[in-house]
Design a protein around this motif. Sequence first.
Motif, PDB file in Angstrom:
ATOM      1  N   SER A 187       0.810  -1.223   0.000  1.00  7.87           N
ATOM      2  CA  SER A 187       0.000   0.000   0.000  1.00  7.87           C
ATOM      3  C   SER A 187       0.844   1.274   0.000  1.00  7.87           C
ATOM      4  CB  SER A 187      -0.953  -0.004   1.199  1.00  7.87           C
ATOM      5  OG  SER A 187      -0.208   0.005   2.395  1.00  7.87           O
ATOM      6  N   CYS A 189       3.629   1.732  -1.770  1.00 11.97           N
ATOM      7  CA  CYS A 189       4.652   1.702  -2.813  1.00 11.97           C
ATOM      8  C   CYS A 189       4.170   2.196  -4.168  1.00 11.97           C
ATOM      9  CB  CYS A 189       5.174   0.280  -2.945  1.00 11.97           C
ATOM     10  SG  CYS A 189       6.516   0.135  -4.134  1.00 11.97           S
ATOM     11  N   VAL A 190       5.010   2.999  -4.803  1.00 10.89           N
ATOM     12  CA  VAL A 190       4.669   3.621  -6.077  1.00 10.89           C
ATOM     13  C   VAL A 190       5.079   2.737  -7.270  1.00 10.89           C
ATOM     14  CG1 VAL A 190       6.841   4.907  -6.470  1.00 10.89           C
ATOM     15  CG2 VAL A 190       4.660   5.964  -7.086  1.00 10.89           C
ATOM     16  N   THR A 377      -1.005   5.881  -4.365  1.00 15.00           N
ATOM     17  CA  THR A 377      -0.891   4.572  -3.716  1.00 15.00           C
ATOM     18  C   THR A 377      -2.124   4.312  -2.846  1.00 15.00           C
ATOM     19  OG1 THR A 377       0.295   5.626  -1.901  1.00 15.00           O
ATOM     20  CG2 THR A 377       1.642   4.608  -3.625  1.00 15.00           C
TER      21      THR A 377
END
Length: 475
Positions: A187, A189-190, A377
């Motif tokens: 959740s 992380c790009v 995100t």
Amino acid sequence: MSITIEKDMDETRQGEAIQMEGEGHKGKKLYLESYGCAMNFSDSEVVASILIQQGFTTTQDSDEADVVLINTCSIRDNAEQRVRNRLTQFNKAKRNNPGMVIGVLGCMAERLKKQLLEEEQLVDLVAGPDAYRELPNLIQEVEGGQKAVNVLLSRDETYADINPVRLDKNGVSGFVSITRGCDNMCSFCVVPFTRGRERSRDPQTIVQECAALFNAGYREVTLLGQNVDSYRWNMTSKGKIKDETKPTTNFAQLMEMVAAVHPKLRIRFSTSHPKDMTDDVLHAMAKHKNICNYIHLPVQSGNTEMLKRMNRGYSREWYMNRVAAINRIIPDCGISTDIIAGFCGETEEEHQDTISLMREVEYDSAYMYKYSERPKTLAQRKFEDDVPEEVKQRRLEEIIELQMQHSEKINKAQIGKVEEVLVEKVSRRSDEQVMGRTDRNHKVIFDQEDAAIGDYVHVKITDCTRASLLGEIVK
Ligand code: SAH
Ligand code: SF4
Ligand code: F3S
């Protein structure tokens, strides 16, 4: 990183692999700088290869370049700020060299798309991670007076047929990409947004690339993917076979194939994902001496509720079970990790769980970060970034302090051992000393004597600093 070309290797593949039309950019100079993870550095080698095939030569001096490309990272806000500062500097230099093309590649290009070009006016060209084959055309468009953008993500681009130009300086250790993209959606992380869907590369091309590296004098390859354990050739993510006529290959099988290239080629890999790392992978490591006893196994947090909010797909117990499997199947295996301090809603107890997990595992080393909220995100949409900055900072410092103690303890425990070390480069401390790594990935500094870069030598560990081991060659 500025680039130097060490070797022109794998000529057999080169002819058939990169059949670009002509040399439309003959005589032009390329300056390429890379930020972010190993994957980005590996991609820069693909970019250099594509452009050299078109007639570019490389330069280490951005002032004399016709084309300046910066391969960027979006993982945390400060990574992006650093790139913005660099782009501002290049734009100043452009005043004396108005024909210079400035382009942004990689994750920031993908995330911001036209923004750096239109709103911020910092670049002429934007190319996302799956658009590098288009670079020669994009550069031409800019030279024709237009702005050029390609940020299309692909479901199958792996650059499998491109023979990367090696940009490392030593000619000992090379990166080899085995997967691209990521389907995990942690959740915070790009990466799934900047790199697109996960796809695996044809194992034959991976083995060929590793063999070519060995023949060119390299002695170590690092297999790269955001989650190497989900490597699956010819299979869908749901475990269905795509083409019945072709063999399927998982990561454990791929490693065995690469290990067979040559016993003197060391195999490393990054990154392992705790939810997907199987015992088969560990057994393959135990079976082949040239697969190094070292695993980077990011935990992120030691608290199960927190791991749920992070959408990591495992609990603390599951993670500890994986660590136990490593210790059981591969005695004396080094383990390192990534940890995020101060993720959304992190309580003091949850932070203490991270500390207690660190004490249980005792990592060789760790990359430790403060949480940085990333646009789009899951966490940015669902949770509040509510841990105050000073609390994040204090928790990070506690984590770092504990890790330093563990690193020191593990380093001290190596004293007296004799290790096989691959000599990588001349040491920064002195010309008479060299730096190499043990199987377990510890850096060792020792007197060179008659050892050459790329040799394997036996080194007795005599002492250590916080960052490295010190030793002497034993004959
Ligand atoms: N694919 C790898 C990691 C890629 S990013 C994996 O799954 O482990 C490298 C590390 O950056 C992550 O492990 C995480 O610790 C950190 N990171 C990622 N996003 C972050 C964020 N928004 N803020 C702070 N650290 C982050
Ligand atoms: Fe990001 Fe998670 Fe994928 Fe790693 S596994 S790249 S942390 S989404
Ligand atoms: Fe950064 Fe992209 Fe790698 S965001 S960490 S360069 S995949």
